[in-house]
Design a protein around this motif. Structure first.
Motif, PDB file in Angstrom:
ATOM      1  N   ILE A   1       1.004  -1.305   0.123  1.00 27.63           N
ATOM      2  CA  ILE A   1       0.078   0.088   0.068  1.00 27.63           C
ATOM      3  C   ILE A   1       0.752   1.370  -0.089  1.00 27.63           C
ATOM      4  O   ILE A   1       0.558   2.063  -0.683  1.00 27.63           O
ATOM      5  N   MET A   2       1.754   1.216   0.705  1.00 34.67           N
ATOM      6  CA  MET A   2       2.668   2.506   0.927  1.00 34.67           C
ATOM      7  C   MET A   2       3.712   2.978  -0.032  1.00 34.67           C
ATOM      8  O   MET A   2       4.035   3.680  -0.359  1.00 34.67           O
ATOM      9  N   LEU A   3       4.139   1.567  -0.668  1.00 32.81           N
ATOM     10  CA  LEU A   3       5.014   1.887  -1.854  1.00 32.81           C
ATOM     11  C   LEU A   3       4.601   1.481  -3.056  1.00 32.81           C
ATOM     12  O   LEU A   3       4.825   2.270  -4.139  1.00 32.81           O
ATOM     13  N   ARG A   4       4.072   0.347  -3.398  1.00 30.20           N
ATOM     14  CA  ARG A   4       4.067  -0.261  -4.743  1.00 30.20           C
ATOM     15  C   ARG A   4       2.725   0.403  -5.423  1.00 30.20           C
ATOM     16  O   ARG A   4       2.852   0.933  -6.456  1.00 30.20           O
ATOM     17  N   SER A   5       1.516   0.448  -4.605  1.00 31.14           N
ATOM     18  CA  SER A   5       0.582   1.236  -5.526  1.00 31.14           C
ATOM     19  C   SER A   5       0.561   2.599  -5.837  1.00 31.14           C
ATOM     20  O   SER A   5      -0.170   3.202  -6.552  1.00 31.14           O
ATOM     21  N   VAL A   6       1.712   3.360  -5.278  1.00 32.68           N
ATOM     22  CA  VAL A   6       1.824   4.464  -5.460  1.00 32.68           C
ATOM     23  C   VAL A   6       3.082   4.724  -6.247  1.00 32.68           C
ATOM     24  O   VAL A   6       3.603   6.121  -6.330  1.00 32.68           O
ATOM     25  N   ASN A   7       3.914   3.873  -6.602  1.00 29.14           N
ATOM     26  CA  ASN A   7       5.142   3.895  -7.540  1.00 29.14           C
ATOM     27  C   ASN A   7       6.011   4.844  -6.607  1.00 29.14           C
ATOM     28  O   ASN A   7       6.716   5.493  -7.436  1.00 29.14           O
ATOM     29  N   ASN A   8       6.228   4.387  -5.378  1.00 30.54           N
ATOM     30  CA  ASN A   8       7.159   5.028  -4.732  1.00 30.54           C
ATOM     31  C   ASN A   8       8.551   4.749  -5.183  1.00 30.54           C
ATOM     32  O   ASN A   8       8.709   3.477  -5.089  1.00 30.54           O
ATOM     33  N   THR A   9       9.541   5.684  -5.277  1.00 32.32           N
ATOM     34  CA  THR A   9      10.762   5.151  -5.597  1.00 32.32           C
ATOM     35  C   THR A   9      11.697   4.198  -4.436  1.00 32.32           C
ATOM     36  O   THR A   9      12.621   3.685  -4.745  1.00 32.32           O
ATOM     37  N   ALA A  10      11.306   4.569  -3.278  1.00 28.59           N
ATOM     38  CA  ALA A  10      11.975   3.774  -2.113  1.00 28.59           C
ATOM     39  C   ALA A  10      11.490   2.275  -2.278  1.00 28.59           C
ATOM     40  O   ALA A  10      12.251   1.371  -1.543  1.00 28.59           O
ATOM     41  N   LEU A  11      10.823   1.830  -3.012  1.00 27.60           N
ATOM     42  CA  LEU A  11      10.167   0.380  -3.119  1.00 27.60           C
ATOM     43  C   LEU A  11      11.358  -0.541  -3.356  1.00 27.60           C
ATOM     44  O   LEU A  11      11.678  -1.418  -2.659  1.00 27.60           O
ATOM     45  N   GLY A  12      12.349   0.048  -4.311  1.00 26.21           N
ATOM     46  CA  GLY A  12      13.653  -0.876  -4.758  1.00 26.21           C
ATOM     47  C   GLY A  12      14.414  -1.323  -3.666  1.00 26.21           C
ATOM     48  O   GLY A  12      14.811  -2.311  -3.740  1.00 26.21           O
TER      49      GLY A  12
END
Lengths: 284, 309
Positions: free
Chosen positions: B247-258
């Protein structure tokens, strides 16, 4: 093992000095609920108001625009129906299947039943992700992707539920069972009319835990509803966030509306929730 | 706790009422639905994951046996190591919530009439959709206009991009994890507290022990079985963290996901986004081994600190 249902009467030891306790607890409780309060306040702000620095606390002009956007873009009621339907299927199915098996494991031993029960215990220890690939394939091969049954099917069976029910039946006295049998009842009648009613606390516990898990689960519904049809609330809500990533009032409204049904159920049945968690936790 | 499970059904085999073929058939009929479901949806999927972890499974077309290739690839894959590191870090921080839960449970136990209200308030996150929780906290953690940075500014502390900056994401998630898990821990610990005989407290009060002393000398030692149980549950749940990161990273394409993937997230991505199920299966098997080691380790360590009175 002792019954762990919260007891009512509780002799207070030193009633005089209870204010520091309340002071600490109130501070902690405030920290717990601040995120919810902030969420609710933000729902009534406009999209530009929530990005203001420093933030406003009280909404400037109580807009309900966020709810309008939410309900006009998200099929809330169909998501709600999917969530509720799969929960009911799963809870009724799992409780029935687990109670039957748990009773037989506890009271009708046959050659090999302990080995078979060992298989249940072994699966109990495996994290759920290990099953996902195979479960997904089965659902796909049955052509059930994007359907309501797909959401509920794996949850109809539960090693944990079987284990809990077996524990409940093991702890019951044998007298009633034997009396019923002498009266000519068959094993199913004994189970249904005599033993199952006595297992009610554990049935309630299993219902609460299964229901909670079914309602909150994201990963499994995400996997088996690839097209987005028949989405339960968590998947739909995650989709809303993909669509309105920065429209915080709408996101907060969606999060609020989708969470409220279970919160209401909890507030009505809180004692069952607490007893359910305490029972399942300390029985084993 | 789970040792009860290993105990065989206790039934005196001497007077088995109707211990004939008929009663065996009844038992089989009772057990059949659960067993068929278990085999089809748990045992077989488990075995198929195990088999797939030794195969190359393309999205389309037949799988081929590749021996331990997936596992050797996994060992030299920086992303896997990073995901394990992230999950381990998250788990360790979430464990700090347990002492907090013990203190709060003891205070609630003493709170008299207000107990139910406190329990209800602390339990609210448990009955809130985790997806909704992720959305609310993402808003609170926002680096520009989030509530957290605003509150920190009162104390002259510089705000951060808590979820967009990969240096902080795991810590930010862990705070939410503690907040989410507190309600359940309080109920389990509360039940444990009520099982402590009141006479023990009364005796020590006569000896002049104060409340703080009682907490450390009586409450904590007698509560260790419940604390142990809560620790096991917390570690298993924390190692499987998925929702918050989705929810907090993937669904909003957050660059910290990597840099912030957890092990279950990585499994999901490999097996169900990239459909590389052989590699995904190998990750899942390694997760199973990690959980088994963590649990075995705790059972071994418990001998030194859990008190079975």
């Amino acid at each position: 093992m002792a019954e762990s249902v919260p007891r009512r009467s509780h002799p207070r030891r030193k009633p005089i000095s209870s204010w520091p306790i309340h002071a600490v607890l109130i501070v902690a409780a405030v920290i717990m609920v601040v995120p919810f309060v902030w969420q609710i306040l933000s729902v009534f702000k406009t999209t530009s108001e929530v990005t203001r620095i420093p933030p406003t606390i009280i909404p400037a002009d109580f807009s309900v625009h966020s709810f309008e956007t939410f309900f006009s873009t998200v099929p809330f009621w169909s998501m709600f129906a999917v969530s509720t339907g799969s929960l009911v299927l799963r809870v009724v199915g799992q409780v029935t299947v687990a109670a039957l098996a748990g009773y037989a494991f506890a009271r009708m031993p046959f050659r090999g039943s302990n080995v078979l029960f060992g298989l249940f215990i072994a699966m109990l220890m495996v994290p759920s992700q290990l099953f996902l690939i195979g479960q997904y394939q089965l659902i796909r091969d049955l052509r059930l992707l994007d359907t309501l049954p797909a959401l509920a099917i794996p949850g109809l069976f539960s090693a944990f539920g079987t284990f809990l029910m077996r524990q409940a039946f093991l702890n019951m006295p044998k007298d009633y069972e034997e009396a019923a049998r002498l009266d000519g009842a068959n094993p199913f009648q004994v189970f249904w009319h005599v033993m199952l009613p006595m297992a009610r606390p554990m049935l309630a516990a299993l219902t609460v835990l299964t229901g909670l898990y079914s309602w909150n689960d994201l990963l499994w519904p995400l996997i088996v509803s690839p097209s987005g049809e028949n989405r339960p609330l968590p998947v739909g809500l995650a989709g809303l966030q993909g669509q309105f990533g920065t429209d915080y009032p709408t996101l907060m409204a969606g999060a609020l509306v989708c969470s409220i049904p279970l919160v209401i159920v909890f507030l009505v049945l809180q004692r069952q929730f607490f007893a359910g968690i305490a029972n399942s936790g300390l029985k084993g | 706790m789970t040792n009860v499970a290993a105990k065989p059904a206790r039934r005196p085999s001497g007077r088995r009422a109707g211990g004939n073929q008929t009663s065996v058939w009844w038992a089989v009929a009772f057990i059949a639905p659960a067993t068929i479901g278990l085999v089809a949806l748990y045992v077989w999927p488990f075995l198929s994951t195990l088999i797939k972890s030794f195969q190359d499974v393309p999205a389309f077309g037949p799988a081929t046996f590749v021996g331990v290739d997936n596992y050797t690839a996994l060992l030299s894959d920086g992303e896997v190591w990073e995901a394990f590191g992230n999950s381990a870090l998250y788990t360790v921080i979430v464990l700090l919530g347990i002492p907090l839960a013990v203190v709060l449970a003891a205070l609630i136990e003493q709170a008299g009439r207000g107990r139910t209200i406190y329990r209800v308030l602390f339990f609210l996150p448990v009955v809130t959709l985790p997806v909704a929780i992720g959305m609310v906290w993402r808003f609170i953690y926002n680096g520009d206009f989030g509530l957290l940075n605003y509150v920190l500014s009162w104390f002259g502390i510089d705000g951060q991009y808590w979820v967009a900056d990969a240096r902080f994401t795991i810590y930010a998630f862990a705070v939410v994890g503690i907040w989410m898990g507190l309600g359940i821990n309080l109920i389990i610990l509360g039940a444990g507290l009520q099982a402590i005989p009141k006479a023990v407290y009364e005796a020590s009060a006569l000896d002049g022990a104060g409340r703080i002393r009682q907490f450390f000398r009586i409450t904590v030692p007698l509560l260790t079985p419940s604390i142990f149980f809560v620790t096991i549950l917390t570690v298993i749940a924390a190692l499987q963290m998925f929702d918050l990161i989705f929810i907090m990273l993937r669904s909003v394409n957050n660059t910290a996901l990597g840099d912030s993937k957890t092990i279950v997230y990585l499994f999901y991505e490999k097996a169900f986004v990239q459909f590389d199920q052989g590699y995904g299966a190998a990750i899942a098997i390694v997760l199973l081994i990690a959980i088994m080691i963590a649990t075995a380790l705790q059972f071994r360590l418990q001998k030194s600190w859990v008190f079975y009175g």
